[in-house]
Write a protein that holds these residues in place. Structure first.
Motif, PDB file in Angstrom:
ATOM      1  N   PRO A   5       0.806  -1.229   0.000  1.00  0.00           N
ATOM      2  CA  PRO A   5       0.000   0.000   0.000  1.00  0.00           C
ATOM      3  C   PRO A   5       0.841   1.283   0.000  1.00  0.00           C
ATOM      4  CG  PRO A   5      -0.912  -1.580   1.537  1.00  0.00           C
ATOM      5  CD  PRO A   5       0.391  -2.151   1.071  1.00  0.00           C
ATOM      6  N   ALA A   6       1.946   1.288   0.741  1.00  0.00           N
ATOM      7  CA  ALA A   6       2.766   2.504   0.799  1.00  0.00           C
ATOM      8  C   ALA A   6       3.318   2.872  -0.572  1.00  0.00           C
ATOM      9  CB  ALA A   6       3.902   2.314   1.798  1.00  0.00           C
ATOM     10  N   ILE A   7       3.672   1.834  -1.358  1.00  0.00           N
ATOM     11  CA  ILE A   7       4.191   2.098  -2.709  1.00  0.00           C
ATOM     12  C   ILE A   7       3.068   2.614  -3.602  1.00  0.00           C
ATOM     13  CG2 ILE A   7       5.189   0.999  -4.750  1.00  0.00           C
ATOM     14  CD1 ILE A   7       6.669  -0.900  -2.871  1.00  0.00           C
ATOM     15  N   GLN A   8       1.884   2.038  -3.490  1.00  0.00           N
ATOM     16  CA  GLN A   8       0.726   2.518  -4.266  1.00  0.00           C
ATOM     17  C   GLN A   8       0.448   4.001  -3.978  1.00  0.00           C
ATOM     18  OE1 GLN A   8      -2.369  -0.232  -3.044  1.00  0.00           O
ATOM     19  NE2 GLN A   8      -2.198  -1.348  -4.983  1.00  0.00           N
ATOM     20  N   GLN A   9       0.438   4.335  -2.698  1.00  0.00           N
ATOM     21  CA  GLN A   9       0.129   5.720  -2.318  1.00  0.00           C
ATOM     22  C   GLN A   9       1.188   6.683  -2.839  1.00  0.00           C
ATOM     23  OE1 GLN A   9      -0.142   5.404   1.956  1.00  0.00           O
ATOM     24  NE2 GLN A   9      -1.507   3.649   1.760  1.00  0.00           N
ATOM     25  N   ALA A  10       2.446   6.314  -2.702  1.00  0.00           N
ATOM     26  CA  ALA A  10       3.517   7.198  -3.169  1.00  0.00           C
ATOM     27  C   ALA A  10       3.474   7.347  -4.677  1.00  0.00           C
ATOM     28  CB  ALA A  10       4.872   6.660  -2.715  1.00  0.00           C
ATOM     29  N   ALA A  11       3.135   6.262  -5.394  1.00  0.00           N
ATOM     30  CA  ALA A  11       3.037   6.334  -6.854  1.00  0.00           C
ATOM     31  C   ALA A  11       1.897   7.273  -7.271  1.00  0.00           C
ATOM     32  CB  ALA A  11       2.821   4.943  -7.432  1.00  0.00           C
ATOM     33  N   ALA A  12       0.767   7.157  -6.598  1.00  0.00           N
ATOM     34  CA  ALA A  12      -0.368   8.040  -6.909  1.00  0.00           C
ATOM     35  C   ALA A  12      -0.017   9.495  -6.606  1.00  0.00           C
ATOM     36  CB  ALA A  12      -1.598   7.607  -6.112  1.00  0.00           C
ATOM     37  N   LEU A  13       0.673   9.716  -5.492  1.00  0.00           N
ATOM     38  CA  LEU A  13       1.079  11.072  -5.133  1.00  0.00           C
ATOM     39  C   LEU A  13       2.024  11.652  -6.188  1.00  0.00           C
ATOM     40  CD1 LEU A  13       1.101  13.404  -3.092  1.00  0.00           C
ATOM     41  CD2 LEU A  13       3.004  12.253  -1.936  1.00  0.00           C
ATOM     42  N   ALA A  14       2.975  10.848  -6.653  1.00  0.00           N
ATOM     43  CA  ALA A  14       3.903  11.310  -7.684  1.00  0.00           C
ATOM     44  C   ALA A  14       3.160  11.654  -8.970  1.00  0.00           C
ATOM     45  CB  ALA A  14       4.965  10.248  -7.945  1.00  0.00           C
ATOM     46  N   LEU A  15       2.238  10.769  -9.372  1.00  0.00           N
ATOM     47  CA  LEU A  15       1.454  11.038 -10.587  1.00  0.00           C
ATOM     48  C   LEU A  15       0.621  12.308 -10.444  1.00  0.00           C
ATOM     49  CD1 LEU A  15       0.273   7.419 -11.492  1.00  0.00           C
ATOM     50  CD2 LEU A  15       1.659   8.932 -12.926  1.00  0.00           C
ATOM     51  N   GLY A  16       0.026  12.503  -9.268  1.00  0.00           N
ATOM     52  CA  GLY A  16      -0.766  13.713  -9.040  1.00  0.00           C
ATOM     53  C   GLY A  16       0.065  14.974  -9.184  1.00  0.00           C
ATOM     54  N   ARG A  17       1.260  14.948  -8.629  1.00  0.00           N
ATOM     55  CA  ARG A  17       2.126  16.126  -8.727  1.00  0.00           C
ATOM     56  C   ARG A  17       2.562  16.383 -10.162  1.00  0.00           C
ATOM     57  NH1 ARG A  17       5.832  15.132  -3.257  1.00  0.00           N
ATOM     58  NH2 ARG A  17       4.253  15.909  -1.782  1.00  0.00           N
ATOM     59  N   LEU A  18       2.830  15.312 -10.889  1.00  0.00           N
ATOM     60  CA  LEU A  18       3.203  15.475 -12.293  1.00  0.00           C
ATOM     61  C   LEU A  18       2.029  16.030 -13.116  1.00  0.00           C
ATOM     62  CD1 LEU A  18       5.172  12.128 -12.770  1.00  0.00           C
ATOM     63  CD2 LEU A  18       6.149  14.428 -12.912  1.00  0.00           C
ATOM     64  N   ALA A  19       0.853  15.463 -12.915  1.00  0.00           N
ATOM     65  CA  ALA A  19      -0.328  15.910 -13.665  1.00  0.00           C
ATOM     66  C   ALA A  19      -0.721  17.330 -13.308  1.00  0.00           C
ATOM     67  CB  ALA A  19      -1.495  14.951 -13.404  1.00  0.00           C
ATOM     68  N   ASN A  20      -0.445  17.722 -12.084  1.00  0.00           N
ATOM     69  CA  ASN A  20      -0.809  19.064 -11.628  1.00  0.00           C
ATOM     70  C   ASN A  20       0.047  20.145 -12.285  1.00  0.00           C
ATOM     71  OD1 ASN A  20      -2.554  20.528  -9.767  1.00  0.00           O
ATOM     72  ND2 ASN A  20      -0.688  21.093  -8.692  1.00  0.00           N
ATOM     73  N   TYR A  21       1.174  19.731 -12.834  1.00  0.00           N
ATOM     74  CA  TYR A  21       2.133  20.703 -13.358  1.00  0.00           C
ATOM     75  C   TYR A  21       1.604  21.425 -14.591  1.00  0.00           C
ATOM     76  CZ  TYR A  21       6.303  22.528 -15.643  1.00  0.00           C
ATOM     77  OH  TYR A  21       7.206  23.333 -16.288  1.00  0.00           O
ATOM     78  N   ASN A  22       1.185  20.674 -15.613  1.00  0.00           N
ATOM     79  CA  ASN A  22       0.644  21.322 -16.809  1.00  0.00           C
ATOM     80  C   ASN A  22      -0.255  20.351 -17.572  1.00  0.00           C
ATOM     81  OD1 ASN A  22       2.282  19.602 -18.313  1.00  0.00           O
ATOM     82  ND2 ASN A  22       3.849  21.153 -18.680  1.00  0.00           N
ATOM     83  N   GLU A  23      -0.855  20.855 -18.635  1.00  0.00           N
ATOM     84  CA  GLU A  23      -1.814  20.066 -19.402  1.00  0.00           C
ATOM     85  C   GLU A  23      -1.153  18.901 -20.121  1.00  0.00           C
ATOM     86  OE1 GLU A  23      -5.264  20.864 -22.799  1.00  0.00           O
ATOM     87  OE2 GLU A  23      -4.338  22.543 -21.730  1.00  0.00           O
ATOM     88  N   ASP A  24       0.073  19.106 -20.586  1.00  0.00           N
ATOM     89  CA  ASP A  24       0.766  18.038 -21.305  1.00  0.00           C
ATOM     90  C   ASP A  24       1.014  16.824 -20.412  1.00  0.00           C
ATOM     91  OD1 ASP A  24       0.813  19.538 -23.596  1.00  0.00           O
ATOM     92  OD2 ASP A  24       2.810  20.375 -23.223  1.00  0.00           O
TER      93      ASP A  24
END
Length: 594
Positions: A62-81
């Motif tokens: 679970p800890a790896i799942q959560q960290a992966a989702a958090l990383a993806l969220g931060r990347l997606a939050n950056y810009n539309e691309d």
């Protein structure tokens, strides 16, 4: 005691897996940390981070799942691309599937990814909807954990804010009643986000706003205008404003929620966003009917709005400026209420000092609504020198640009259009010579405005003896003749004014008026009416080219003298007539025959 070879082998195997797990966790946590800094985004994308994070969303730790989702969220939050990369990598279905299976920490992180993707564009938000995320997010609103509810409400708000179709999808999924329940939760952050989401849903159409109202939102939300938390007050003001703006019925529903005087108190709030959103709320209510505008006046709202306009600058001023205009537009009494509350000075100040054209245009429109009712209203504006200020804005365009270009295509078209309309509205009610005189400038005031100025003089002068005398001594009559000469299109020295041509016509030259641009026009009628208030010789004296006419008469007189002197010498030494002075106004003397 010795350890068996089998146990040693087992530990060695487990050690490898534990190391692999630690490395995965360290990798994904490091990526999440790197993704929090904008400077690392491009490098992460070039390294193919999406394809590496995607399988980790389904990791058995679970800890790896959560960290992966958090990383993806931060990347997606950056810009539309980056958000598009998340969509293209087919990550959304995995997130949605995991939302219903995993613990609360993962759900928060997954909702964060959905929010980050949806916020950038309607297309990306539609991708989130198409992935089936709405059902999963709605179920998260029913979770016990406030953090999960907050993340889900935030994601739903970001989906709904783009357009009516997406907002309708959120409503159809059953989000509104659950969001209203979230507003009643004790956690402040959850209440803020839920109120914001309701605002995003209600803003698109009357039907969506009605859906929000039908969930008993107004009685629950309206008392929160007095909540001590400034951020919550911001969102509540915004939500109520988005509901009230659509129809009279919705606005009345908001007012029935007993928002006054709390909404007016928010106009004096120390938080700038609370003040602006409260001003927008009052504005959206005031615009609908005279009764609602009168209700605001009776609640002491106009004085509060005037203070707000005085205290704010820039875009924050706009809702206050518009409120004063909406209230004043309905009737003389309401416009007088704005005047009594000293609403004209801040509007005039904003008209002059604000840099944004849309704010100036709003000020001009509001001043026009105040001054258009009666001569008394227009006189108040004239006393504050509003007319010259409006004229200055209207004539401040680039040299050489045509009026048609300025209004239709050029920069500042909306400002010039609203300024022109305001000037006309106020001028049509202005009966003060002193107020009109600065605008009677043939080379400064545009012709379409000059016509209204001359028209007002034509209304005043026939009925006011003192005004007629003042009009001559101030130079107004002379400027009227200059205007006539300018519009008639005649060269200097030729009988070009309307008065001169009419005099020629009376002397038998019926073709003199042929080709005069004033003939048959409103301007021609106005100038004729003004000139008929004075003796003909006074009008002729102040006409352009009259001195040349006098010189011609002197030449004619001299020729007659020479002819007479050659015949009998009777008139030798006789003095030539003098040009008329300001103390003696008369027509030029006729020639003396021999």
């Amino acid at each position: 005691m010795t350890t068996s070879p089998t146990a040693a082998n087992t530990r060695a195997v487990f050690a490898v897996f534990e190391k692999y797990q630690k490395e995965r966790l360290m990798f994904v946590q490091t990526v999440a940390d790197l993704a929090s800094r904008e400077s690392n985004i491009d490098a992460l994308q070039s390294a193919g981070v999406m394809s590496l994070l995607r399988p980790l969303l389904l990791d058995n730790v679970p800890a790896i799942q959560q960290a992966a989702a958090l990383a993806l969220g931060r990347l997606a939050n950056y810009n539309e691309d980056m958000s598009q990369s998340v969509v293209d990598s087919d990550i959304l279905p995995q997130l949605v599937y995991s939302l219903s299976e995993q613990n609360r920490f993962y759900k928060k992180a997954a909702a964060f990814v959905l929010r980050a993707v949806a916020k950038h564009s309607p297309e990306l938000a539609q991708s989130v909807v198409d992935s089936g995320a709405l059902t999963a997010l709605i179920s998260c609103l029913e979770e016990f954990d406030p953090g999960v509810k907050e993340s889900a409400a935030w994601a739903l708000g970001y989906i709904a804010r783009h357009n009516g179709e997406l907002s309708q999808a959120v409503v159809d999924a059953g989000a509104v009643p659950l969001l209203v329940l979230c507003v009643q939760e004790p956690e402040l952050s959850l209440r803020r986000i839920a109120a914001s989401a309701l605002s995003d849903i209600a803003k698109h159409s009357p039907e969506l706003a009605q859906c929000v109202v039908d969930a008993n939102t107004v009685p629950i939300v309206a008392p929160l205008l007095a909540n001590p938390d400034a951020k919550l007050r911001r969102q509540v003001c915004s939500a109520l404003a988005q509901i009230a703006k659509h129809t009279v019925d919705l606005a009345e529903t908001v007012v029935d929620g007993e928002i006054f005087p709390n909404a007016l108190n928010c106009l004096k709030d120390v938080d700038g966003y609370v003040k602006k959103n409260a001003a927008t709320l009052v504005c959206e209510i005031a615009k609908h009917t005279p009764e609602l505008a009168q209700l605001i006046v009776n609640s002491g709202g106009i004085a509060a709005v005037v203070d707000y306009v005085n205290e704010t600058r820039g875009n924050a001023r706009l809702p206050g400026v518009m409120t004063l205009g909406y209230v004043a537009a309905f009737s003389e009494t309401l416009a007088l209420a704005v005047i009594v509350a000293k609403g004209v000075p801040p509007l005039t100040q904003a008209l002059v000092i604000e840099n944004e054209e849309h704010i100036k245009a709003a000020c001009a429109w509001s001043l026009g609504q105040i001054g258009r009712h009666s001569p008394d209203h227009a006189k108040i504006l004239a006393d504050h020198a509003v007319l010259p200020k409006l004229l200055k804005i209207l004539t401040s365009g680039e040299k050489g640009s045509s009026a048609a270009t300025d209004v239709e295509a050029g920069p500042g078209a909306d400002l010039k259009t609203k300024t022109k309309r305001a000037l006309k509205c106020i001028l049509e009610k202005t009966l003060s010579i002193e107020a009109l005189d600065p605008l009677l400038q043939p080379n400064v005031t545009p012709p379409n405005i000059l016509k209204y100025v001359v028209g007002q003089f034509a209304k005043i002068l026939p009925h006011d003896v003192a005004a007629r005398r003042s009009f001559v001594t101030s130079g107004g009559l002379q400027r009227i003749q200059e205007i006539a000469n300018l519009f008639a299109g005649m060269a200097p020295g030729v009988p070009g004014t309307l008065a001169q041509q009419q005099a020629v016509d009376r002397n038998g030259n019926n073709g003199a008026l042929h080709g005069n641009a004033l003939t048959g026009t409103k301007m021609g009628e106005y100038i004729t009416t003004i000139n008929e208030c004075y003796p003909e010789e006074i009008v002729r004296y102040y006409s352009p080219g009259y001195s040349a006419t006098l010189l011609d008469k002197i030449d004619e007189y001299n020729k007659q003298q020479e002819f007479g002197a050659g015949g009998s010498g009777q008139h030798a030494g006789q003095q030539l007539p003098r040009l008329p002075s300001s103390d003696h106004i008369a027509a030029a003397p006729q020639g003396i025959t021999a």
